[in-house]
Write a protein that holds these residues in place. Structure first.
Motif, PDB file in Angstrom:
ATOM      1  N   ILE A  21     148.813 -17.410  30.100  1.00  0.00           N
ATOM      2  CA  ILE A  21     147.457 -17.524  29.567  1.00  0.00           C
ATOM      3  C   ILE A  21     147.461 -17.025  28.128  1.00  0.00           C
ATOM      4  N   VAL A  22     147.007 -17.868  27.226  1.00  0.00           N
ATOM      5  CA  VAL A  22     146.939 -17.522  25.817  1.00  0.00           C
ATOM      6  C   VAL A  22     145.520 -17.058  25.505  1.00  0.00           C
ATOM      7  N   SER A  23     145.424 -15.881  24.924  1.00  0.00           N
ATOM      8  CA  SER A  23     144.132 -15.296  24.581  1.00  0.00           C
ATOM      9  C   SER A  23     143.831 -15.536  23.107  1.00  0.00           C
ATOM     10  N   ILE A  24     142.659 -16.105  22.829  1.00  0.00           N
ATOM     11  CA  ILE A  24     142.240 -16.390  21.458  1.00  0.00           C
ATOM     12  C   ILE A  24     141.065 -15.473  21.109  1.00  0.00           C
ATOM     13  N   ASN A  25     141.217 -14.702  20.049  1.00  0.00           N
ATOM     14  CA  ASN A  25     140.162 -13.786  19.610  1.00  0.00           C
ATOM     15  C   ASN A  25     139.036 -14.516  18.883  1.00  0.00           C
ATOM     16  N   ASN A  26     139.398 -15.448  17.994  1.00  0.00           N
ATOM     17  CA  ASN A  26     138.406 -16.169  17.200  1.00  0.00           C
ATOM     18  C   ASN A  26     138.636 -17.659  17.376  1.00  0.00           C
ATOM     19  N   ILE A  27     137.840 -18.294  18.208  1.00  0.00           N
ATOM     20  CA  ILE A  27     138.063 -19.709  18.520  1.00  0.00           C
ATOM     21  C   ILE A  27     137.836 -20.635  17.338  1.00  0.00           C
ATOM     22  N   LEU A  28     137.269 -20.129  16.264  1.00  0.00           N
ATOM     23  CA  LEU A  28     137.072 -20.936  15.063  1.00  0.00           C
ATOM     24  C   LEU A  28     138.252 -20.848  14.108  1.00  0.00           C
ATOM     25  N   ASP A  29     139.201 -19.961  14.389  1.00  0.00           N
ATOM     26  CA  ASP A  29     140.358 -19.733  13.531  1.00  0.00           C
ATOM     27  C   ASP A  29     141.525 -20.610  13.985  1.00  0.00           C
ATOM     28  N   LYS A  30     141.673 -21.765  13.361  1.00  0.00           N
ATOM     29  CA  LYS A  30     142.720 -22.705  13.768  1.00  0.00           C
ATOM     30  C   LYS A  30     144.115 -22.144  13.525  1.00  0.00           C
ATOM     31  N   GLU A  31     144.255 -21.273  12.538  1.00  0.00           N
ATOM     32  CA  GLU A  31     145.555 -20.651  12.291  1.00  0.00           C
ATOM     33  C   GLU A  31     145.935 -19.726  13.447  1.00  0.00           C
ATOM     34  N   GLU A  32     144.970 -18.963  13.955  1.00  0.00           N
ATOM     35  CA  GLU A  32     145.246 -18.109  15.113  1.00  0.00           C
ATOM     36  C   GLU A  32     145.620 -18.957  16.321  1.00  0.00           C
ATOM     37  N   ILE A  33     144.870 -20.020  16.558  1.00  0.00           N
ATOM     38  CA  ILE A  33     145.152 -20.898  17.693  1.00  0.00           C
ATOM     39  C   ILE A  33     146.571 -21.457  17.578  1.00  0.00           C
ATOM     40  N   GLU A  34     146.898 -21.968  16.408  1.00  0.00           N
ATOM     41  CA  GLU A  34     148.224 -22.544  16.206  1.00  0.00           C
ATOM     42  C   GLU A  34     149.325 -21.501  16.382  1.00  0.00           C
ATOM     43  N   SER A  35     149.133 -20.310  15.818  1.00  0.00           N
ATOM     44  CA  SER A  35     150.180 -19.282  15.882  1.00  0.00           C
ATOM     45  C   SER A  35     150.391 -18.750  17.297  1.00  0.00           C
ATOM     46  N   LYS A  36     149.386 -18.860  18.148  1.00  0.00           N
ATOM     47  CA  LYS A  36     149.522 -18.373  19.521  1.00  0.00           C
ATOM     48  C   LYS A  36     149.913 -19.479  20.507  1.00  0.00           C
ATOM     49  N   VAL A  37     149.465 -20.696  20.258  1.00  0.00           N
ATOM     50  CA  VAL A  37     149.711 -21.788  21.197  1.00  0.00           C
ATOM     51  C   VAL A  37     151.061 -22.471  20.964  1.00  0.00           C
ATOM     52  N   MET A  38     151.439 -22.678  19.724  1.00  0.00           N
ATOM     53  CA  MET A  38     152.666 -23.438  19.451  1.00  0.00           C
ATOM     54  C   MET A  38     153.934 -22.788  20.008  1.00  0.00           C
ATOM     55  N   PRO A  39     154.090 -21.475  19.970  1.00  0.00           N
ATOM     56  CA  PRO A  39     155.288 -20.909  20.605  1.00  0.00           C
ATOM     57  C   PRO A  39     155.366 -21.217  22.104  1.00  0.00           C
ATOM     58  N   VAL A  40     154.225 -21.236  22.769  1.00  0.00           N
ATOM     59  CA  VAL A  40     154.184 -21.558  24.198  1.00  0.00           C
ATOM     60  C   VAL A  40     154.548 -23.027  24.394  1.00  0.00           C
ATOM     61  N   VAL A  41     153.960 -23.908  23.590  1.00  0.00           N
ATOM     62  CA  VAL A  41     154.249 -25.350  23.693  1.00  0.00           C
ATOM     63  C   VAL A  41     155.728 -25.593  23.455  1.00  0.00           C
ATOM     64  N   GLU A  42     156.293 -24.992  22.430  1.00  0.00           N
ATOM     65  CA  GLU A  42     157.709 -25.215  22.114  1.00  0.00           C
ATOM     66  C   GLU A  42     158.615 -24.668  23.206  1.00  0.00           C
ATOM     67  N   ARG A  43     158.278 -23.530  23.764  1.00  0.00           N
ATOM     68  CA  ARG A  43     159.091 -22.947  24.848  1.00  0.00           C
ATOM     69  C   ARG A  43     159.020 -23.846  26.091  1.00  0.00           C
ATOM     70  N   LEU A  44     157.829 -24.327  26.432  1.00  0.00           N
ATOM     71  CA  LEU A  44     157.674 -25.205  27.587  1.00  0.00           C
ATOM     72  C   LEU A  44     158.390 -26.536  27.365  1.00  0.00           C
ATOM     73  N   ALA A  45     158.344 -27.054  26.146  1.00  0.00           N
ATOM     74  CA  ALA A  45     158.993 -28.312  25.836  1.00  0.00           C
ATOM     75  C   ALA A  45     160.515 -28.217  26.006  1.00  0.00           C
ATOM     76  N   LYS A  46     161.045 -27.017  25.801  1.00  0.00           N
ATOM     77  CA  LYS A  46     162.486 -26.796  25.968  1.00  0.00           C
ATOM     78  C   LYS A  46     162.854 -26.506  27.414  1.00  0.00           C
ATOM     79  N   GLY A  47     161.851 -26.445  28.274  1.00  0.00           N
ATOM     80  CA  GLY A  47     162.092 -26.247  29.696  1.00  0.00           C
ATOM     81  C   GLY A  47     162.089 -24.805  30.147  1.00  0.00           C
ATOM     82  N   ALA A  48     161.798 -23.887  29.247  1.00  0.00           N
ATOM     83  CA  ALA A  48     161.748 -22.469  29.623  1.00  0.00           C
ATOM     84  C   ALA A  48     160.328 -22.104  30.040  1.00  0.00           C
ATOM     85  N   ARG A  49     160.212 -21.280  31.043  1.00  0.00           N
ATOM     86  CA  ARG A  49     158.882 -20.829  31.483  1.00  0.00           C
ATOM     87  C   ARG A  49     158.747 -19.367  31.321  1.00  0.00           C
TER      88      ARG A  49
END
Length: 95
Positions: free
Chosen positions: A67-95
């Motif tokens: 579960i990714v926690s977002i402090n400021n839902i209007l901050d696209k940089e925060e969203i990207e910095s927290k979500v993309m590592p999860v997406v990239e890890r999942l894309a590589k098959g790691a959980r």
């Protein structure tokens, strides 16, 4: 990959988050499917990870996915910095 974006009512905040995450994923070459849901509907849904505002993330602690926690839902940089590592890890098959 599938993401659930979660907010109290299932529209508004969660829909905004979903659209931002899909747009960010597309920029990085990922096709992210998703669903915007309310807190009650999130329980037991099948997905690869969830994203929610920091105010409600504790109510999802029983879920078996990350579960990714977002402090400021209007901050696209925060969203990207927290979500993309999860997406990239999942894309590589790691959980």
């Amino acid at each position: 990959m599938k993401v659930l974006t979660v907010c109290g009512m299932g529209f508004g905040t969660s829909l905004m988050l979903l659209m931002d995450i899909q747009e960010i994923g597309k920029r990085h070459g990922y096709d992210i499917q998703g669903e915007a849901v309310d807190l009650g509907s999130a329980k037991g849904k099948v997905c690869d990870f969830m994203v929610a505002s920091s105010e409600i993330v504790s109510e999802l602690s029983d879920e078996s996915v990350e579960i990714v926690s977002i402090n400021n839902i209007l901050d696209k940089e925060e969203i990207e910095s927290k979500v993309m590592p999860v997406v990239e890890r999942l894309a590589k098959g790691a959980r």
